[in-house]
Motif scaffolding. Structure first.
Motif, PDB file in Angstrom:
ATOM      1  N   ASP A 290       0.813  -1.222   0.000  1.00  0.00           N
ATOM      2  CA  ASP A 290       0.000   0.000   0.000  1.00  0.00           C
ATOM      3  C   ASP A 290       0.846   1.272   0.000  1.00  0.00           C
ATOM      4  OD1 ASP A 290      -2.280  -1.588   0.166  1.00  0.00           O
ATOM      5  OD2 ASP A 290      -2.289  -1.553   2.357  1.00  0.00           O
ATOM      6  N   ALA A 291       2.171   1.125   0.058  1.00  0.00           N
ATOM      7  CA  ALA A 291       3.045   2.287   0.277  1.00  0.00           C
ATOM      8  C   ALA A 291       3.012   3.281  -0.883  1.00  0.00           C
ATOM      9  CB  ALA A 291       4.477   1.825   0.539  1.00  0.00           C
ATOM     10  N   ALA A 292       3.030   2.800  -2.123  1.00  0.00           N
ATOM     11  CA  ALA A 292       3.062   3.721  -3.268  1.00  0.00           C
ATOM     12  C   ALA A 292       1.809   4.591  -3.305  1.00  0.00           C
ATOM     13  CB  ALA A 292       3.217   2.939  -4.567  1.00  0.00           C
ATOM     14  N   ALA A 293       0.655   3.986  -3.063  1.00  0.00           N
ATOM     15  CA  ALA A 293      -0.597   4.755  -3.049  1.00  0.00           C
ATOM     16  C   ALA A 293      -0.624   5.722  -1.878  1.00  0.00           C
ATOM     17  CB  ALA A 293      -1.795   3.809  -2.985  1.00  0.00           C
ATOM     18  N   GLU A 294      -0.114   5.286  -0.715  1.00  0.00           N
ATOM     19  CA  GLU A 294      -0.070   6.162   0.458  1.00  0.00           C
ATOM     20  C   GLU A 294       0.853   7.353   0.200  1.00  0.00           C
ATOM     21  OE1 GLU A 294      -1.012   7.115   4.623  1.00  0.00           O
ATOM     22  OE2 GLU A 294      -1.976   6.165   2.892  1.00  0.00           O
ATOM     23  N   HIS A 295       1.928   7.122  -0.522  1.00  0.00           N
ATOM     24  CA  HIS A 295       2.853   8.212  -0.849  1.00  0.00           C
ATOM     25  C   HIS A 295       2.142   9.302  -1.650  1.00  0.00           C
ATOM     26  CE1 HIS A 295       7.175   9.292  -2.375  1.00  0.00           C
ATOM     27  NE2 HIS A 295       6.758  10.072  -1.398  1.00  0.00           N
ATOM     28  N   LEU A 296       1.342   8.898  -2.611  1.00  0.00           N
ATOM     29  CA  LEU A 296       0.610   9.877  -3.419  1.00  0.00           C
ATOM     30  C   LEU A 296      -0.448  10.601  -2.592  1.00  0.00           C
ATOM     31  CD1 LEU A 296       0.183   7.908  -6.774  1.00  0.00           C
ATOM     32  CD2 LEU A 296       1.830   9.717  -6.228  1.00  0.00           C
ATOM     33  N   ARG A 297      -1.035   9.901  -1.611  1.00  0.00           N
ATOM     34  CA  ARG A 297      -2.008  10.571  -0.747  1.00  0.00           C
ATOM     35  C   ARG A 297      -1.329  11.646   0.098  1.00  0.00           C
ATOM     36  NH1 ARG A 297      -4.807   5.442  -0.638  1.00  0.00           N
ATOM     37  NH2 ARG A 297      -3.337   4.626   0.908  1.00  0.00           N
ATOM     38  N   ASP A 322      20.164  12.370  -4.878  1.00  0.00           N
ATOM     39  CA  ASP A 322      19.813  13.387  -3.889  1.00  0.00           C
ATOM     40  C   ASP A 322      18.849  12.848  -2.840  1.00  0.00           C
ATOM     41  OD1 ASP A 322      20.115  16.005  -2.921  1.00  0.00           O
ATOM     42  OD2 ASP A 322      18.311  16.720  -3.949  1.00  0.00           O
ATOM     43  N   LEU A 323      18.597  11.544  -2.862  1.00  0.00           N
ATOM     44  CA  LEU A 323      17.703  10.937  -1.873  1.00  0.00           C
ATOM     45  C   LEU A 323      18.437  10.723  -0.553  1.00  0.00           C
ATOM     46  CD1 LEU A 323      15.940   8.146  -3.982  1.00  0.00           C
ATOM     47  CD2 LEU A 323      14.932  10.294  -3.199  1.00  0.00           C
ATOM     48  N   LYS A 330      11.174  10.213  -3.325  1.00  0.00           N
ATOM     49  CA  LYS A 330      10.848  11.448  -2.611  1.00  0.00           C
ATOM     50  C   LYS A 330      10.317  12.482  -3.581  1.00  0.00           C
ATOM     51  CE  LYS A 330      13.113  15.158   0.017  1.00  0.00           C
ATOM     52  NZ  LYS A 330      14.432  15.722   0.376  1.00  0.00           N
ATOM     53  N   TYR A 331       9.219  13.122  -3.189  1.00  0.00           N
ATOM     54  CA  TYR A 331       8.685  14.263  -3.925  1.00  0.00           C
ATOM     55  C   TYR A 331       8.869  15.519  -3.074  1.00  0.00           C
ATOM     56  CZ  TYR A 331       6.104  10.632  -6.512  1.00  0.00           C
ATOM     57  OH  TYR A 331       5.752   9.527  -7.242  1.00  0.00           O
ATOM     58  N   ASP A 332       9.347  16.571  -3.678  1.00  0.00           N
ATOM     59  CA  ASP A 332       9.398  17.880  -3.021  1.00  0.00           C
ATOM     60  C   ASP A 332       8.335  18.782  -3.625  1.00  0.00           C
ATOM     61  OD1 ASP A 332      11.507  17.144  -1.459  1.00  0.00           O
ATOM     62  OD2 ASP A 332      12.968  18.500  -2.358  1.00  0.00           O
ATOM     63  N   ILE A 333       7.788  19.661  -2.797  1.00  0.00           N
ATOM     64  CA  ILE A 333       6.951  20.746  -3.309  1.00  0.00           C
ATOM     65  C   ILE A 333       7.707  22.041  -3.067  1.00  0.00           C
ATOM     66  CG2 ILE A 333       4.768  21.967  -3.172  1.00  0.00           C
ATOM     67  CD1 ILE A 333       3.425  19.456  -2.248  1.00  0.00           C
ATOM     68  N   GLU A 334       7.971  22.742  -4.149  1.00  0.00           N
ATOM     69  CA  GLU A 334       8.720  23.992  -4.094  1.00  0.00           C
ATOM     70  C   GLU A 334       7.773  25.156  -4.371  1.00  0.00           C
ATOM     71  OE1 GLU A 334      12.920  22.122  -5.789  1.00  0.00           O
ATOM     72  OE2 GLU A 334      11.639  23.323  -7.106  1.00  0.00           O
ATOM     73  N   SER A 350       8.423  11.334   1.586  1.00  0.00           N
ATOM     74  CA  SER A 350       9.295  10.211   1.230  1.00  0.00           C
ATOM     75  C   SER A 350       8.634   8.868   1.519  1.00  0.00           C
ATOM     76  CB  SER A 350      10.612  10.285   2.017  1.00  0.00           C
ATOM     77  OG  SER A 350      11.339  11.448   1.690  1.00  0.00           O
ATOM     78  N   ASP A 351       8.825   7.938   0.592  1.00  0.00           N
ATOM     79  CA  ASP A 351       8.443   6.547   0.792  1.00  0.00           C
ATOM     80  C   ASP A 351       9.700   5.801   1.239  1.00  0.00           C
ATOM     81  OD1 ASP A 351       7.655   3.926   0.687  1.00  0.00           O
ATOM     82  OD2 ASP A 351       7.108   3.920  -1.442  1.00  0.00           O
TER      83      ASP A 351
END
Length: 431
Positions: A290-297, A322-323, A330-334, A350-351
């Motif tokens: 379930d981790a990938a879907a949780e990451h997007l949430r 850079d991880l 990891k997704y960043d919001i800038e 981060s997942d």
């Protein structure tokens, strides 16, 4: 901690991950060798214990003439077993030391490269334009009586500050907004300790290559956290979780401390890069599938929060080199900073797959009732100081006032703008 079974069964995958990170591939071979040595030590110990058991039985059955020799053999075996057990303990320690050096295996879709190779996934909101000379957040904050860098430095040194008057109220407003939205999304709010034991720091991957960034209280052997992720992960160390109803989610508030040892000369003005700030952090425990879907949430909740603050931003997919140690993706919001003419990181998520939970022995029961290693994920909902800096810059007006986003107004007494010399209004809770 990396899964040993994965390394044994697919070492080339782990080597490829190391290459993508720019890390040492030979560490994989060192881990395989340490694993083989540990298994050989365990086999030898088992064999000797079996011989010792047989020798003990032989003593009981030996004739008076045989007994001295049999006793001597049993005594020698006892010494060998003791040596073998010590060798096994040393092999276990050597294996763990090598295993801790290898970071998480990156997801297949993570962009290759380093810090400059992040991929922009989307840009949201229009970059504002101004018909007046824009001021940075420190000039605005000082005019509002919201930020005092000079006295922060006097009391604590560089990269410290006071938030005063409307600045302090902005901090409380952002924290209240973040927590209220997290609770509405099903998170359990947590006030997390800012001091943790070494086991929690090591378990979450913040020692080793990151220890230069960490404040340590040597007298008490405790660490000041750089994020409440550390305490939230450690909260369930050595436990078996009930995930039958889905992910277990926490929203943790804590003060955060970072030495910024590698940032000499960067962002020396203002409260963008500081040694101390407060933060609301989302943290999830879930089944690995379930981790990938949780990451997007988590990413979605971060985006919705910035949209509520009426801030333009972009989402970037961080490159492998850079991880952090624990992150597989990891997704960043800038968000946009007008005076810098660019986007700067405001939040990230981060997942960490099973990497942290394996180190901390955090498990859950699967559908068959068997214990399995859980996955962990984290996401910053609001790093408050940097968010205040962005708000002041993006929402500044020509007359020196600052527009207050609609979502923040209930926590700021309903005011629509912050103005120099304004009379502070007590926050009014929502109905």
């Amino acid at each position: 901690m990396i899964d040993l079974r994965l390394v044994r069964e697919n070492p080339d995958l782990v080597r490829a991950s190391q290459r993508a990170r720019g890390a040492d591939e030979s560490a994989v071979d060192a881990l395989l060798a340490a694993d083989a040595a540990r298994r050989e030590a365990a086999r030898r110990g088992d064999d000797l214990r079996g011989e010792q058991k047989a020798a003990s039985q032989a003593v009981k059955k030996a004739t008076p003439e045989e007994r001295p020799a049999v006793l001597e053999r049993a005594k020698a075996l006892a010494a060998e077993v003791k040596q073998a057990e010590e060798a096994q303990r040393e092999a276990d320690a050597a294996l763990r030391e090598v295993q801790l050096r290898i970071p998480n295996v990156v997801h297949d879709d993570v962009p290759p490269g380093g810090e400059d190779d992040a991929v922009t996934l989307r840009t949201v909101g229009e970059v504002p334009t101004y018909d007046f000379p824009v001021r940075d957040h420190i000039e605005i904050g000082e005019a509002l009586g919201a930020i005092d860098m000079e006295r922060g430095a006097k009391v604590s040194g560089s990269r410290f500050y006071f938030l005063t008057g409307p600045g302090a109220l902005l901090e409380f407003a952002l924290a209240q907004l973040a927590i209220s939205r997290a609770v509405a999304a099903g998170f359990t709010p947590v006030i997390a300790p800012a001091l943790v034991k070494p086991s929690a720091m090591e378990g979450t991957g913040f020692l080793g290559e990151h220890d230069e960034e960490v404040y340590r209280i040597e007298r008490d052997d405790l660490y000041l956290v750089g994020t409440s992720e550390v305490a939230l992960a450690g909260m369930h160390a050595n436990e078996v979780l009930d995930l039958s109803k889905g992910p277990k989610r926490y929203a943790g508030w804590s003060s955060c401390f970072r030495r910024e040892a590698g940032s000499y000369g960067k962002d020396t003005r203002g409260i963008i890069r500081v040694h101390w700030f407060d933060k609301v952090e989302m943290f999830s425990f879930c089944a690995p599938e379930d981790a990938a879907a949780e990451h997007l949430r988590l990413l979605q909740w971060e985006e919705e929060f910035l949209q509520a603050l009426e801030l333009p931003y972009r989402v970037v997919d961080i490159a492998a080199g850079d991880l952090g140690t624990s992150a597989a993706r990891k997704y960043d919001i800038e968000a946009w900073f007008p005076t810098q003419g660019t986007y700067r990181e405001l939040t990230s998520t981060s997942d960490c797959t099973t990497f942290q939970a394996r180190r901390l022995t955090i498990r859950y029961r699967d559908a068959d009732g068997k214990n399995q290693t859980a996955a962990t994920l984290n996401g910053t909902l609001c790093a408050i100081a940097r968010t205040i800096a962005c708000l002041l810059e993006v929402h500044q007006r020509a007359d020196g006032s600052v527009h207050v986003p609609v979502a923040l107004r209930p926590w700021l007494g309903g005011v629509e703008a912050l103005t120099p010399g304004m009379t502070l209004v007590a926050p009014v809770p929502t109905a």
